[in-house]
Design an enzyme around this catalytic site. Structure first.
Site, short mmCIF file in Angstrom:
data_model
loop_
_atom_site.label_atom_id
_atom_site.label_comp_id
_atom_site.label_asym_id
_atom_site.label_seq_id
_atom_site.Cartn_x
_atom_site.Cartn_y
_atom_site.Cartn_z
N ASP A 103 39.91 -63.37 70.26
CA ASP A 103 39.66 -64.55 71.08
C ASP A 103 40.87 -64.88 71.96
OD1 ASP A 103 37.35 -64.87 69.61
OD2 ASP A 103 38.26 -66.32 68.24
N1 URA Z 1 37.83 -63.82 64.13
C1 URA Z 1 37.92 -64.85 64.98
O1 URA Z 1 37.40 -65.93 64.72
N2 URA Z 1 38.61 -64.68 66.10
C2 URA Z 1 39.23 -63.53 66.43
O2 URA Z 1 39.85 -63.43 67.48
C3 URA Z 1 39.12 -62.45 65.53
C4 URA Z 1 38.40 -62.63 64.39
#
Ligand code: URA
Length: 235
Positions: A103
């Site tokens: 993310d």
């Molecule tokens: N899980 C998440 O919530 N975000 C990420 O970036 C990776 C795994």
């Protein structure tokens, strides 16, 4: 950029330049559909070269990198809103693509490669590559919450596969945890922590299978070692 046909053929791994000249004089090579029997200049971006009727292309050098993705960078090659992307911060000539995604608000280990086989292996659900995160979460989870996290949580329309959460440190109103999952669904760690009412405050991936983030600082990257590449190929 224009180059001699036999040089281009050698670059594509067809044969040596000398042998390629022979293939040309044997009228086995065409450029844009026309058989050529002498040396011509070609532009690899614009011209199509065939040998014995088969298109040839330069052998692409395989590149495998691990980046410590900083927060505030998007896991993509291009962004429609002009936000900074992971490939912009690499600043290398070869084209590489992220393996899975982190993310915008997550930092840490991101693999990038132009090797499609490796991307497939690492992201295919049947391979269940372990992904390990450090997550600072709100509050301190109880034993029951930890157990429900481990045994599987209902999120939207699915139940998560068994996973692991360890409390590494407790602070006043937050805790530092290490979370291990085997799936890679969208925002999965954040959703799992929400499901036990301990939302993520900070998230960083530190390991994927046998590939470790190590000492890389945010924005730094390194090439994978031979042993790491071998490991990925054998998954
Ligand atoms: N899980 C998440 O919530 N975000 C990420 O970036 C990776 C795994």
């Amino acid at each position: 950029m224009k180059e001699r046909l036999q040089k281009y053929m050698a670059k594509c791994g067809v044969a040596s330049r000398r042998k390629s000249e022979e293939l040309i004089s044997q009228e086995r090579v065409s450029v844009n559909g026309e058989i050529v029997n002498q040396i011509v200049m070609i532009d690899e971006e614009l011209d199509t070269v065939k040998v014995d009727g088969k298109i040839i292309r330069p052998e692409e050098k395989k590149v495998h990198l691990v980046l410590n993705k900083p927060v505030g960078v998007i896991t993509s090659v291009k962004d429609q809103f002009n936000r900074k992307t992971v490939t912009e911060i690499l600043n290398i000539d070869e084209r590489v693509y992220p393996v899975g995604r982190l993310d915008y608000d997550t930092s840490g280990l991101l693999l990038l490669t132009n090797d499609g086989d490796i991307t497939y292996k690492m992201t295919h659900p049947s391979h269940e590559v372990e992904k390990v995160y450090l997550a600072r979460i709100k509050g301190i989870p109880t034993m029951e919450e930890i157990e429900s996290f481990k045994s599987g949580l209902k999120i939207e329309d699915y139940v998560t596969a068994p996973s692991d959460i360890k409390i590494l440190n407790k602070y006043g109103n937050s805790s530092l945890t290490q979370i291990t999952i085997h799936e890679g669904r969208n925002r999965q760690v954040r959703k799992m922590c929400n499901a036990i009412s301990h939302p993520v405050l900070e998230l960083k991936r530190i390991r994927m299978g046998q590939i470790e983030l190590g000492v890389l600082k945010p924005g730094e990257w390194r090439e994978l070692t031979e042993a790491e590449i071998e490991y990925l190929k054998n998954i």
